[in-house]
Scaffold this active site. Structure first.
Site, PDB file in Angstrom:
ATOM      1  CD  GLU A 199     -10.544   4.246  -0.097  1.00 44.35           C
ATOM      2  OE1 GLU A 199     -10.520   5.471  -0.343  1.00 44.35           O
ATOM      3  OE2 GLU A 199      -9.692   3.451  -0.549  1.00 44.35           O
ATOM      4  CE  LYS A 256      -4.326  -1.701   0.463  1.00 45.55           C
ATOM      5  NZ  LYS A 256      -4.375  -2.907   1.273  1.00 45.55           N
ATOM      6  CB  SER A 295      -0.121  -8.246  -1.130  1.00 46.54           C
ATOM      7  OG  SER A 295      -0.924  -9.097  -0.330  1.00 46.54           O
TER       8      SER A 295
END
Ligand SMILES: *Cc1c(COP(=O)(O)O)cnc(C)c1O
Length: 402
Positions: free
Chosen positions: A126, A104, A387
């Site tokens: 969000e 991220k 990830s």
């Protein structure tokens, strides 16, 4: 809405992962389905991104941050033991080693740098599980910006640790009490809020979703995963290019960034969704959060709730470019269930000493299921993007083991 959809029946281009059309379309998907009041805000972001992405100075700043702050390039780790057990060569791209514990940060550093360039001093975002919220709070702290993170009230309760992280980093967390009080409601609320403050506030979206230019821009910021992995694979493999490239798909950003590095090769691209959030296989074409794509819907065309053990994958939509890659047949989408995911997480932990996120374990679960079959024959070479790291999921695993 109807005439918008008719206008949308665009011809499908033969190649995947180029720039979208001027309207932000990938084949018949994407677009900018937002209230009139947000059209200008999206256009401003698009213009700023085009200009920044073409500016070598911006690229240098971002590269520098990636290196000295985010810990890039992340390692490519051969899974020696698991490879021997499965009869394949498995290479793991270690996004779990990036700062804040997942991919991220790649996207958020890019968007925060863009926000600063646009003169914005506040970020909104969000978040579902809180991973994107934590990354946004991190970047805001670094850039001296204020951050407000919208989070469904149910998620605020379920992910108390990440809420505390965000607060510690100086961000404000706003619990959203509408609808099912989860990620889809938090996204609606963030968009509604952006309408009221777009002149000083930048909306930092967490995946390859939302109105144009976000799906394209976020893929470009995540492309670093695929480009690094491509170079690392070519140093590691006699064939240079793996036969298979695998990543998990929630909104689809770590997969899109990974695929972007291999779309022009012979590698088969495989996206793995959660069985309870499989928009690619179970969804229908529809519009959600400002874009057109495959979306989980109930019998009345209402957006359905996704359910997965991995909080980062229970999103009812999927990035429009994935829907397009699926139509083209350039990427294939499969799903795995929660039991397979937990077994995959445990197996990786015990064979390689890596505790991965439940989201990431989806990609591995497919590899474990497919290895030795026609889908993934013995001798295959596999690049798997991991990830994120699993610390955040240990409490859920303890709960499950009880
Ligand atoms: C958020 C998240 C995902 C899902 O997001 P994508 O946009 O599909 O990549 C996957 N893994 C981890 C660790 C996450 O935090």
């Amino acid at each position: 809405m109807t005439d918008l959809m008719v206008r949308f029946a665009a011809p499908v281009k033969a190649r995947g992962m180029s720039e979208p059309t001027a309207g932000g379309r990938f084949g018949g998907y994407g677009g900018r389905f937002v209230p009139e009041s947000l059209v200008a805000a999206c256009a401003e972001v698009e213009e700023a991104f085009r200009e920044a992405w073409g500016d070598p100075g911006f690229r240098r700043q971002l590269d520098h941050l990636r290196r000295v702050y985010a810990g890039r390039p992340t390692a490519l780790t051969p899974a020696w033991n698991l490879s021997a057990e499965l009869g394949i060569t498995l290479l793991i791209k270690r996004e779990d080693l990036a700062h804040t514990g997942s991919h991220k940060i790649n996207n958020v550093l890019g968007q925060a740098l863009l926000a600063r360039r646009m003169g914005r001093d506040r970020l909104i975002a969000e978040t579902g599980a809180g991973q994107h919220g934590v990354a946004t709070a991190t970047a805001a702290a670094l850039f001296g910006m204020r951050a407000t993170v919208f989070m469904g009230e149910r998620d605020v309760q379920r992910q108390a640790l990440n809420v505390f992280r965000m607060n510690t980093l100086g961000a404000e967390v706003v619990p959203v009490t509408s609808g099912s009080r989860t990620l889809k409601d938090a996204t609606n609320e963030a968009m509604r809020h952006w309408v009221t403050c777009a002149s000083d506030t930048y909306y930092c979206i967490g995946s390859v979703m939302g109105p144009h230019p976000y799906p394209w821009m976020v893929r470009e910021f995540q492309r670093v995963i695929g480009e690094e992995a491509r170079a690392q694979c070519s140093a590691e493999l006699p064939t240079a290019v793996p036969t298979h490239v695998v990543a998990c798909v929630g909104g689809g950003s770590n997969a899109a960034g990974t695929f972007a590095g291999f779309v022009d090769t012979s590698a088969e691209l495989i996206g793995v969704e959660a069985a309870g959030g499989a928009a690619m296989t179970d969804g229908e074409v529809g519009i959600v959060h400002g874009y057109r794509s495959r979306v989980l819907q109930d019998g009345h065309g209402q957006i359905a709730e996704a359910e997965s053990i991995a909080p980062g994958l229970d999103y009812p939509g999927v990035g429009p470019e994935h829907a397009h890659l699926g139509d083209l047949g350039r990427a294939r989408y499969v799903s795995v269930n929660d039991d397979e995911v937990v077994a995959a997480l445990r197996r990786l932990a015990r064979t390689e000493g890596i505790l991965c996120a439940l989201e990431s374990a989806h990609a591995l679960a497919w590899v474990l299921r497919a290895a030795g079959t026609d889908e993934l024959p013995t001798g295959s070479t596999v690049l798997l993007t991991l990830s994120g790291r699993g610390d955040k999921d240990m409490a859920a695993l303890m709960e499950r083991a009880r």
